[in-house]
Design an enzyme around this catalytic site. Structure first.
Site, PDB file in Angstrom:
ATOM      1  N   ARG A 189      33.189  -9.289 -54.120  1.00 24.41           N
ATOM      2  CA  ARG A 189      32.179  -9.757 -53.674  1.00 24.41           C
ATOM      3  C   ARG A 189      31.874  -8.626 -55.135  1.00 24.41           C
ATOM      4  NH1 ARG A 189      29.063  -5.163 -49.955  1.00 24.41           N
ATOM      5  NH2 ARG A 189      27.583  -6.854 -50.667  1.00 24.41           N
ATOM      6  N   ASP A 191      28.471   6.209 -44.147  1.00 31.15           N
ATOM      7  CA  ASP A 191      28.750   6.964 -46.114  1.00 31.15           C
ATOM      8  C   ASP A 191      30.351   7.592 -46.030  1.00 31.15           C
ATOM      9  OD1 ASP A 191      27.406   6.748 -47.486  1.00 31.15           O
ATOM     10  OD2 ASP A 191      26.092   8.330 -47.327  1.00 31.15           O
ATOM     11  N   THR A 201      46.302  10.222 -51.716  1.00 35.68           N
ATOM     12  CA  THR A 201      44.723  10.090 -51.923  1.00 35.68           C
ATOM     13  C   THR A 201      44.397   8.563 -51.556  1.00 35.68           C
ATOM     14  OG1 THR A 201      42.848  10.435 -52.586  1.00 35.68           O
ATOM     15  CG2 THR A 201      44.531   9.274 -54.378  1.00 35.68           C
ATOM     16  N   HIS A 215      39.999  -1.818 -47.667  1.00 36.33           N
ATOM     17  CA  HIS A 215      39.165  -0.148 -48.342  1.00 36.33           C
ATOM     18  C   HIS A 215      37.915  -0.831 -49.395  1.00 36.33           C
ATOM     19  CE1 HIS A 215      43.300   0.690 -46.636  1.00 36.33           C
ATOM     20  NE2 HIS A 215      42.053   1.837 -46.756  1.00 36.33           N
ATOM     21  N   SER A 236      47.774   9.737 -45.640  1.00 35.46           N
ATOM     22  CA  SER A 236      46.233   9.263 -45.387  1.00 35.46           C
ATOM     23  C   SER A 236      45.660  10.599 -45.379  1.00 35.46           C
ATOM     24  CB  SER A 236      45.730   8.656 -44.686  1.00 35.46           C
ATOM     25  OG  SER A 236      44.770   8.586 -45.315  1.00 35.46           O
ATOM     26  N   SER A 237      45.028  10.722 -46.725  1.00 33.91           N
ATOM     27  CA  SER A 237      43.938  11.907 -46.910  1.00 33.91           C
ATOM     28  C   SER A 237      42.716  11.504 -46.121  1.00 33.91           C
ATOM     29  CB  SER A 237      42.752  11.008 -48.114  1.00 33.91           C
ATOM     30  OG  SER A 237      42.406  10.478 -48.340  1.00 33.91           O
ATOM     31  N   CYS A 238      42.828  11.371 -45.015  1.00 34.90           N
ATOM     32  CA  CYS A 238      41.891  11.307 -44.004  1.00 34.90           C
ATOM     33  C   CYS A 238      42.076  12.335 -42.810  1.00 34.90           C
ATOM     34  CB  CYS A 238      41.722   9.774 -43.459  1.00 34.90           C
ATOM     35  SG  CYS A 238      43.415   8.803 -42.408  1.00 34.90           S
ATOM     36  N   TYR A 241      43.312   6.596 -36.937  1.00 35.76           N
ATOM     37  CA  TYR A 241      43.985   6.445 -37.683  1.00 35.76           C
ATOM     38  C   TYR A 241      44.231   7.779 -37.873  1.00 35.76           C
ATOM     39  CZ  TYR A 241      45.905   4.684 -42.228  1.00 35.76           C
ATOM     40  OH  TYR A 241      47.008   4.524 -43.286  1.00 35.76           O
ATOM     41  N   LYS A 271      48.191   9.214 -38.250  1.00 35.57           N
ATOM     42  CA  LYS A 271      48.755  10.002 -39.090  1.00 35.57           C
ATOM     43  C   LYS A 271      49.297  11.278 -38.796  1.00 35.57           C
ATOM     44  CE  LYS A 271      49.516   5.835 -41.787  1.00 35.57           C
ATOM     45  NZ  LYS A 271      51.263   5.985 -41.817  1.00 35.57           N
TER      46      LYS A 271
END
Length: 313
Positions: free
Chosen positions: A188, A270, A165, A180, A108-110, A137, A141
């Site tokens: 929503r 954010d 990404t 996500h 993952s990009s995180c 997380y 990874k």
């Protein structure tokens, strides 16, 4: 990869795994091995080893993972680090023990530092602090990447890693709290339009910038890498374009037909200010995405509408 090769897609019911399975079938790979989580708990070492001993897959796409958005990551950090470490450790080790030819691990990009230089290159890994909201997380990874590299170095096992990404598309998780950003906003805005709600409030300031890749493009990149890449380093997979969360919200509002007001809630987190991947390594190999964000969002919303009734259960 021969067309009759025994290919195990771990996590075939998830967003990425489902797209990989579709992509493989479309390219003529019919000998796919799959198990639901009820049939095989990948957190159970003995069960995973027994599965590999019986099935002996030659190629493994490791797309199974516990995933979620900011709310889920903040609420269940222990679950995210434990479950993901267990899943990837069991699968990578058993793949090597039972002589699989190759394994592709999906990260993952995180994994990258919160304030990594943009666009983010592969060598930014472990050069700074992670984003706190999804640290558990991300650490799992990172361990998966390093485990594959260690098995390559010590045992000669052909394990590669791809770092996507932010992904979205048909089959995504549209849970009202644990999803996500794209599926959460689609649901929503769709429900606000149906109920006549005049205002939708999104988390944070709306200023963070994110890159999004349609999941079928990601699946295509995974097949490309499985066929063409056997290197030690992980490979970024993105589209080299980003937009703000507020811009994304306005686009989704238009696609879903919501005509009300969009407000932001700065009291909510954010996350990382910007997260754009440097896709240069993969581009140099000859791969590029094909589906634009507008096309992908429209296709995802169409899928959501077709499945909205069962998703509410």
């Amino acid at each position: 990869m021969e067309k009759n090769a025994r290919i195990y897609v771990a996590g075939h019911r998830g967003l990425v795994g489902g797209a990989i399975a579709r992509c493989l079938r479309e390219h003529g790979f019919a000998n796919l091995i799959t198990r639901t989580s009820a049939e095989l708990d990948l957190r159970n070492q003995a069960a995973v080893e027994a599965f590999f001993a019986a099935e002996k897959p030659e190629y493994i796409f490791l797309a199974a993972a516990k995933v979620g958005g900011i709310h889920a990551n903040e609420t269940y950090p222990a679950d995210f680090i434990r479950d993901n470490l267990q899943i990837q450790t069991n699968v990578i080790d058993s793949a090597w023990r039972y002589r699989a030819k190759k394994l592709l691990f999906l990260g993952s990009s995180c994994i990258y530092p919160k304030f990594a230089p943009q666009p983010i290159r592969e060598d930014a890994l472990l050069t700074g602090p992670l984003e706190p909201t999804n640290e558990s997380y991300a650490l799992a990874k990172i361990a998966g990447i390093r485990m594959g590299q260690a098995y390559r170095r010590q045992y000669g096992f052909d394990a590669i890693s791809a770092m996507p990404t932010n992904l979205y598309g048909p089959g995504d998780n549209f849970h009202p709290e644990n999803s996500h950003v794209i599926p959460a906003l689609i649901r929503r805005f769709h429900e606000a339009r149906l109920s006549g709600t005049p205002v939708v409030t999104i988390w944070g300031t709306g200023s963070p910038r994110r890159e999004f890749l349609y999941v079928d493009d990601m699946a295509d990149a995974c097949l490309f890498l499985m066929r063409a890449y056997s290197g030690h380093e992980h490979v970024n997979v993105g589209c080299n374009e980003d937009l703000s969360i507020l811009e994304l919200a306005r686009t989704i509002a238009r696609i879903t037909g919501f005509g009300g007001q969009i407000c932001t809630d700065p009291s909510k987190p954010d996350g990382t200010p910007r997260k754009l991947m440097d896709n240069g390594k993969l581009t140099a190999m000859g791969w590029r995405p094909r589906i634009s964000l507008e096309e992908g969002l429209a296709a995802t919303y169409e899928w959501f509408c077709a499945h909205a009734r069962e998703l509410r259960r």
